[in-house]
Motif scaffolding. Structure first.
Motif, PDB file in Angstrom:
ATOM      1  N   ILE A 115       4.739 -12.042  -8.152  1.00  0.00           N
ATOM      2  CA  ILE A 115       3.813 -11.381  -7.536  1.00  0.00           C
ATOM      3  C   ILE A 115       3.895 -11.447  -6.223  1.00  0.00           C
ATOM      4  CG2 ILE A 115       1.089 -11.186  -7.578  1.00  0.00           C
ATOM      5  CD1 ILE A 115       1.130 -12.836 -10.115  1.00  0.00           C
ATOM      6  N   ALA A 116       3.941 -10.316  -5.486  1.00  0.00           N
ATOM      7  CA  ALA A 116       4.268 -10.093  -3.967  1.00  0.00           C
ATOM      8  C   ALA A 116       3.071 -10.886  -3.237  1.00  0.00           C
ATOM      9  CB  ALA A 116       4.439  -9.031  -3.639  1.00  0.00           C
ATOM     10  N   VAL A 117       3.693 -11.321  -2.360  1.00  0.00           N
ATOM     11  CA  VAL A 117       2.380 -12.327  -1.437  1.00  0.00           C
ATOM     12  C   VAL A 117       2.434 -11.434  -0.175  1.00  0.00           C
ATOM     13  CG1 VAL A 117       1.757 -14.343  -0.374  1.00  0.00           C
ATOM     14  CG2 VAL A 117       2.988 -14.283  -2.612  1.00  0.00           C
ATOM     15  N   LEU A 118       1.209 -10.663   0.135  1.00  0.00           N
ATOM     16  CA  LEU A 118       0.880  -9.881   1.164  1.00  0.00           C
ATOM     17  C   LEU A 118      -0.023 -10.497   2.226  1.00  0.00           C
ATOM     18  CD1 LEU A 118       0.762  -6.448  -0.786  1.00  0.00           C
ATOM     19  CD2 LEU A 118       2.774  -7.732  -0.446  1.00  0.00           C
ATOM     20  N   PHE A 119      -0.170 -10.229   3.324  1.00  0.00           N
ATOM     21  CA  PHE A 119      -1.080 -10.552   4.506  1.00  0.00           C
ATOM     22  C   PHE A 119      -1.581  -9.251   5.142  1.00  0.00           C
ATOM     23  CE2 PHE A 119       1.650 -14.018   3.525  1.00  0.00           C
ATOM     24  CZ  PHE A 119       0.982 -15.213   3.293  1.00  0.00           C
ATOM     25  N   VAL A 120      -3.032  -9.432   5.372  1.00  0.00           N
ATOM     26  CA  VAL A 120      -3.715  -8.498   5.996  1.00  0.00           C
ATOM     27  C   VAL A 120      -4.547  -9.168   6.956  1.00  0.00           C
ATOM     28  CG1 VAL A 120      -5.427  -6.321   5.895  1.00  0.00           C
ATOM     29  CG2 VAL A 120      -3.667  -6.649   4.238  1.00  0.00           C
ATOM     30  N   THR A 121      -4.446  -8.831   8.258  1.00  0.00           N
ATOM     31  CA  THR A 121      -5.271  -9.728   9.309  1.00  0.00           C
ATOM     32  C   THR A 121      -5.605  -8.692  10.347  1.00  0.00           C
ATOM     33  OG1 THR A 121      -4.713 -11.197  10.994  1.00  0.00           O
ATOM     34  CG2 THR A 121      -2.917  -9.862  10.510  1.00  0.00           C
ATOM     35  N   ALA A 122      -6.833  -9.283  10.852  1.00  0.00           N
ATOM     36  CA  ALA A 122      -7.469  -8.563  12.236  1.00  0.00           C
ATOM     37  C   ALA A 122      -6.636  -8.829  13.429  1.00  0.00           C
ATOM     38  CB  ALA A 122      -8.865  -8.926  12.254  1.00  0.00           C
ATOM     39  N   ARG A 123      -5.563  -9.675  13.333  1.00  0.00           N
ATOM     40  CA  ARG A 123      -4.869  -9.827  14.275  1.00  0.00           C
ATOM     41  C   ARG A 123      -4.063  -8.476  14.807  1.00  0.00           C
ATOM     42  NH1 ARG A 123      -1.589 -15.855  13.952  1.00  0.00           N
ATOM     43  NH2 ARG A 123      -3.470 -16.969  13.103  1.00  0.00           N
ATOM     44  N   THR A 124      -3.754  -8.603  15.890  1.00  0.00           N
ATOM     45  CA  THR A 124      -2.771  -6.959  16.305  1.00  0.00           C
ATOM     46  C   THR A 124      -1.432  -7.415  16.586  1.00  0.00           C
ATOM     47  OG1 THR A 124      -3.520  -7.564  18.647  1.00  0.00           O
ATOM     48  CG2 THR A 124      -5.012  -6.238  17.481  1.00  0.00           C
ATOM     49  N   GLU A 147      -4.836  -2.306  14.202  1.00  0.00           N
ATOM     50  CA  GLU A 147      -4.419  -1.459  15.325  1.00  0.00           C
ATOM     51  C   GLU A 147      -5.225  -1.951  16.571  1.00  0.00           C
ATOM     52  OE1 GLU A 147      -4.035   2.394  14.250  1.00  0.00           O
ATOM     53  OE2 GLU A 147      -2.189   1.997  13.183  1.00  0.00           O
ATOM     54  N   HIS A 148      -4.728  -1.820  17.895  1.00  0.00           N
ATOM     55  CA  HIS A 148      -5.780  -1.950  18.800  1.00  0.00           C
ATOM     56  C   HIS A 148      -6.971  -1.160  18.866  1.00  0.00           C
ATOM     57  CE1 HIS A 148      -3.520  -5.101  21.133  1.00  0.00           C
ATOM     58  NE2 HIS A 148      -2.433  -4.421  20.722  1.00  0.00           N
ATOM     59  N   GLY A 149      -8.387  -1.480  19.091  1.00  0.00           N
ATOM     60  CA  GLY A 149      -9.395  -0.661  18.912  1.00  0.00           C
ATOM     61  C   GLY A 149      -9.771  -0.313  17.684  1.00  0.00           C
ATOM     62  N   GLU A 150      -9.279  -0.876  16.727  1.00  0.00           N
ATOM     63  CA  GLU A 150      -9.738  -0.438  15.440  1.00  0.00           C
ATOM     64  C   GLU A 150     -10.598  -1.536  14.815  1.00  0.00           C
ATOM     65  OE1 GLU A 150      -7.055   1.143  11.486  1.00  0.00           O
ATOM     66  OE2 GLU A 150      -6.355  -0.721  12.548  1.00  0.00           O
ATOM     67  N   GLY A 153     -13.088  -4.271   9.634  1.00  0.00           N
ATOM     68  CA  GLY A 153     -13.028  -3.679   8.263  1.00  0.00           C
ATOM     69  C   GLY A 153     -12.166  -2.227   7.973  1.00  0.00           C
ATOM     70  N   ASP A 154     -12.166  -1.613   8.892  1.00  0.00           N
ATOM     71  CA  ASP A 154     -11.514  -0.283   8.534  1.00  0.00           C
ATOM     72  C   ASP A 154      -9.884  -0.411   8.756  1.00  0.00           C
ATOM     73  OD1 ASP A 154     -13.736   1.088   8.646  1.00  0.00           O
ATOM     74  OD2 ASP A 154     -13.780   2.009  10.505  1.00  0.00           O
ATOM     75  N   GLY A 155      -9.618  -1.555   9.586  1.00  0.00           N
ATOM     76  CA  GLY A 155      -8.064  -1.635   9.912  1.00  0.00           C
ATOM     77  C   GLY A 155      -7.607  -2.386   8.519  1.00  0.00           C
ATOM     78  N   LYS A 156      -8.431  -3.268   7.988  1.00  0.00           N
ATOM     79  CA  LYS A 156      -7.909  -4.115   6.699  1.00  0.00           C
ATOM     80  C   LYS A 156      -7.944  -2.980   5.570  1.00  0.00           C
ATOM     81  CE  LYS A 156      -8.989  -8.726   8.101  1.00  0.00           C
ATOM     82  NZ  LYS A 156      -9.378 -10.012   7.713  1.00  0.00           N
ATOM     83  N   ALA A 157      -9.036  -2.113   5.241  1.00  0.00           N
ATOM     84  CA  ALA A 157      -8.898  -1.242   4.278  1.00  0.00           C
ATOM     85  C   ALA A 157      -7.606  -0.164   4.698  1.00  0.00           C
ATOM     86  CB  ALA A 157     -10.061  -0.214   4.490  1.00  0.00           C
ATOM     87  N   ARG A 158      -7.177   0.219   5.754  1.00  0.00           N
ATOM     88  CA  ARG A 158      -6.112   0.942   6.069  1.00  0.00           C
ATOM     89  C   ARG A 158      -4.921   0.399   5.642  1.00  0.00           C
ATOM     90  NH1 ARG A 158      -2.605   0.082   9.493  1.00  0.00           N
ATOM     91  NH2 ARG A 158      -4.008  -1.294  10.741  1.00  0.00           N
ATOM     92  N   CYS A 159      -4.926  -1.007   5.915  1.00  0.00           N
ATOM     93  CA  CYS A 159      -3.648  -1.974   5.702  1.00  0.00           C
ATOM     94  C   CYS A 159      -3.400  -2.008   3.927  1.00  0.00           C
ATOM     95  CB  CYS A 159      -3.828  -3.081   6.104  1.00  0.00           C
ATOM     96  SG  CYS A 159      -3.359  -3.574   7.844  1.00  0.00           S
ATOM     97  N   ARG A 160      -4.402  -2.227   3.420  1.00  0.00           N
ATOM     98  CA  ARG A 160      -4.312  -2.146   1.853  1.00  0.00           C
ATOM     99  C   ARG A 160      -4.164  -0.773   1.244  1.00  0.00           C
ATOM    100  NH1 ARG A 160      -9.051  -5.065   2.670  1.00  0.00           N
ATOM    101  NH2 ARG A 160     -10.371  -3.192   1.758  1.00  0.00           N
ATOM    102  N   GLU A 161      -4.566   0.246   1.747  1.00  0.00           N
ATOM    103  CA  GLU A 161      -4.143   1.685   1.246  1.00  0.00           C
ATOM    104  C   GLU A 161      -2.750   1.826   1.499  1.00  0.00           C
ATOM    105  OE1 GLU A 161      -5.487   6.370   1.850  1.00  0.00           O
ATOM    106  OE2 GLU A 161      -6.244   4.725   3.208  1.00  0.00           O
ATOM    107  N   ASP A 162      -2.161   1.293   2.800  1.00  0.00           N
ATOM    108  CA  ASP A 162      -0.788   1.606   3.146  1.00  0.00           C
ATOM    109  C   ASP A 162       0.143   0.706   2.141  1.00  0.00           C
ATOM    110  OD1 ASP A 162      -1.589   3.186   5.396  1.00  0.00           O
ATOM    111  OD2 ASP A 162      -1.244   1.605   6.885  1.00  0.00           O
TER     112      ASP A 162
END
Length: 200
Positions: A115-124, A147-150, A153-162
């Motif tokens: 099972i892949a181990v992925l990380f999604v963070t608010a860090r830039t 992303e800077h200025g993101e 919550g939106d950034g993490k949702a974008r990451c999971r979608e990507d």
């Protein structure tokens, strides 16, 4: 027999421990002291709460990692877990840079079961985060940053979608803040304590 003159008593010597204490610089109390100052529980309590929060993850993965997905997941792709970094994968507040052991145990189990181990963070910054995770003992199959200025919550949702579009099916999403769970693209969320937002 006294000769009539006053004799001055020799000065009392301070205990060696007291002298040593004066010579040493002040020592920080670390996580325990700062946690109390911030109204947070001590490290042992936090670890017990984390263990309770992640206890259902491995049973969930056993039952669902090989099945079709739901709740925002396409149902196709390589099964994966997503981990937040700060105060989830790493003990950032209590011991900066150190692995949060109950979460590390889940990550290692997932990795051992393909099972892949992925990380999604608010860090830039991805390079420093990736190195810190690897130094702490985590397998890292992919990492997505905000992303800077993101918005977080939106950034993490974008990451999971990507990540979903990259071919992963996110079976479990583990984090400690509400922003870790906004926007879908995972099957089940497992929330670690944030104590009313005090543990960021």
């Amino acid at each position: 027999m006294s000769d009539g003159r006053f004799r001055r008593k020799p000065p009392r010597l301070a205990p060696l421990a007291a002298l040593a204490a004066l010579a040493l610089p002040a020592v920080s109390l670390g996580g325990a002291g700062t946690a109390q100052a911030a109204g947070l529980p001590g490290y042992g309590t936090w670890q017990a709460d984390v263990q309770q929060a992640v206890a259902p993850v491995i049973p969930w993965l056993r039952d669902h990692a090989a099945t079709s997905g739901s709740s925002g997941s396409s149902g196709k792709g390589k099964p994966a877990i997503v981990l937040d970094i700060d105060n989830t994968a790493l003990e950032t507040y209590y011991h900066e840079g150190r692995a949060n052991k109950p979460v590390l145990d889940v990550a290692r189990w997932a990795h051992a079961h393909h099972i892949a181990v992925l990380f999604v963070t608010a860090r830039t910054s991805s390079s420093s985060a990736r190195q810190q995770l690897r130094d702490a003992g985590y397998p890292v199959d992919a990492l997505c940053t905000r992303e800077h200025g993101e918005d977080k919550g939106d950034g993490k949702a974008r990451c999971r979608e990507d990540l979903t579009e990259d071919g992963y099916r996110i079976t479990a999403n583990i984090g400690n803040r509400s922003t870790d769970f906004e926007g879908g693209f995972y099957e089940k969320g497992f929330k670690l304590p944030d104590y009313g937002g005090r543990l960021s």
